[in-house]
Design a protein around this motif. Structure first.
Motif, PDB file in Angstrom:
ATOM      1  N   VAL A 100       0.730  -1.312  -0.007  1.00  0.00           N
ATOM      2  CA  VAL A 100      -0.045   0.147   0.100  1.00  0.00           C
ATOM      3  C   VAL A 100       0.822   1.387   0.015  1.00  0.00           C
ATOM      4  O   VAL A 100       2.116   1.181   0.436  1.00  0.00           O
ATOM      5  CB  VAL A 100      -0.923   0.156   1.118  1.00  0.00           C
ATOM      6  CG1 VAL A 100      -1.934  -1.092   1.208  1.00  0.00           C
ATOM      7  CG2 VAL A 100      -0.077  -0.006   2.524  1.00  0.00           C
ATOM      8  N   LEU A 101       0.084   2.316  -0.544  1.00  0.00           N
ATOM      9  CA  LEU A 101       1.032   3.474  -0.726  1.00  0.00           C
ATOM     10  C   LEU A 101       0.640   4.354   0.847  1.00  0.00           C
ATOM     11  O   LEU A 101      -0.440   5.107   0.834  1.00  0.00           O
ATOM     12  CB  LEU A 101       0.868   4.408  -1.762  1.00  0.00           C
ATOM     13  CG  LEU A 101       1.248   3.989  -3.134  1.00  0.00           C
ATOM     14  CD1 LEU A 101       0.567   4.882  -4.236  1.00  0.00           C
ATOM     15  CD2 LEU A 101       2.716   3.969  -3.028  1.00  0.00           C
ATOM     16  N   LEU A 102       1.356   4.083   1.911  1.00  0.00           N
ATOM     17  CA  LEU A 102       1.259   4.941   3.246  1.00  0.00           C
ATOM     18  C   LEU A 102       2.510   5.683   3.499  1.00  0.00           C
ATOM     19  O   LEU A 102       3.581   5.266   3.459  1.00  0.00           O
ATOM     20  CB  LEU A 102       1.002   3.932   4.118  1.00  0.00           C
ATOM     21  CG  LEU A 102      -0.305   3.329   4.381  1.00  0.00           C
ATOM     22  CD1 LEU A 102      -0.325   2.073   5.529  1.00  0.00           C
ATOM     23  CD2 LEU A 102      -1.358   4.266   4.452  1.00  0.00           C
ATOM     24  N   TYR A 103       2.104   7.120   3.269  1.00  0.00           N
ATOM     25  CA  TYR A 103       3.479   7.844   3.602  1.00  0.00           C
ATOM     26  C   TYR A 103       4.023   7.989   5.036  1.00  0.00           C
ATOM     27  O   TYR A 103       3.256   8.047   5.864  1.00  0.00           O
ATOM     28  CB  TYR A 103       2.986   9.198   3.016  1.00  0.00           C
ATOM     29  CG  TYR A 103       2.819   9.339   1.544  1.00  0.00           C
ATOM     30  CD1 TYR A 103       3.928   9.420   0.526  1.00  0.00           C
ATOM     31  CD2 TYR A 103       1.703   9.274   0.858  1.00  0.00           C
ATOM     32  CE1 TYR A 103       3.984   9.399  -0.579  1.00  0.00           C
ATOM     33  CE2 TYR A 103       1.442   9.295  -0.460  1.00  0.00           C
ATOM     34  CZ  TYR A 103       2.681   9.280  -1.133  1.00  0.00           C
ATOM     35  OH  TYR A 103       2.413   9.138  -2.656  1.00  0.00           O
ATOM     36  N   PRO A 104       5.061   7.950   5.283  1.00  0.00           N
ATOM     37  CA  PRO A 104       5.589   8.278   6.628  1.00  0.00           C
ATOM     38  C   PRO A 104       5.204   9.764   7.182  1.00  0.00           C
ATOM     39  O   PRO A 104       4.891  10.595   6.665  1.00  0.00           O
ATOM     40  CB  PRO A 104       7.039   8.164   6.576  1.00  0.00           C
ATOM     41  CG  PRO A 104       7.611   8.596   5.031  1.00  0.00           C
ATOM     42  CD  PRO A 104       5.964   8.231   4.411  1.00  0.00           C
ATOM     43  N   ASP A 105       5.199   9.299   8.449  1.00  0.00           N
ATOM     44  CA  ASP A 105       4.962  10.762   9.419  1.00  0.00           C
ATOM     45  C   ASP A 105       6.232  11.702   9.068  1.00  0.00           C
ATOM     46  O   ASP A 105       7.217  11.252   9.458  1.00  0.00           O
ATOM     47  CB  ASP A 105       4.897  10.166  10.967  1.00  0.00           C
ATOM     48  CG  ASP A 105       4.516  11.407  11.678  1.00  0.00           C
ATOM     49  OD1 ASP A 105       5.010  12.682  11.294  1.00  0.00           O
ATOM     50  OD2 ASP A 105       3.876  11.080  12.894  1.00  0.00           O
TER      51      ASP A 105
END
Length: 142
Positions: free
Chosen positions: A99-104
């Protein structure tokens, strides 16, 4: 007296009676710049964590900014306060979870805003640069 009062008394006694007063004052100033708040951290009762964080500034009082920032960045209190504890890179998320989850990115923003360049561009004398066309302060980044 409560626990925090007792801890502050110990800190005051140690700091005020230390033979290296310049180091202690620089450490205090650095701790006022690289602030961690009990309001954002769940481990407020763990005194050792807070003492260890402050010791960064005592140990690196006369060191360069990069070394201090690196020590602060790797400290668990700052990781929790700036919410990058447990954050994963985009590549990690794609490879592991598909999945495309961006980092904090809160920590990176905080470094720029609070610890280095600030919110607005500055003139040589430290005053904020004003956009002549709008009359607004010019942000350092958008």
């Amino acid at each position: 007296h409560d626990r925090w009062y007792s801890n502050h008394m110990v800190w005051n006694t140690a700091t005020l009676n230390a033979p290296d007063q310049l180091r202690q004052r620089v450490a205090w100033a650095l701790s006022s710049i690289f602030v961690v708040s009990g309001n954002s951290i769940s481990r407020t009762e763990q005194v050792e964590s807070w003492a260890t964080y402050y010791d960064i500034f005592v140990a690196h009082a006369f060191n360069d900014f990069k070394t201090i920032l690196k020590s602060v960045a790797f400290n668990p209190l700052m990781a929790e306060m700036l919410t990058f504890k447990g954050s994963k890179s985009l590549a990690y998320q794609v490879e592991r979870n598909g999945v495309l989850l961006y980092p904090d990115e809160n920590f990176a923003r905080e470094i720029m805003q609070l610890f280095s360049i600030g919110l607005y561009m500055l003139n040589e004398d430290g005053t904020r640069v004003i956009d002549e066309s709008t009359g607004e302060f010019i942000p350092t980044y958008t």
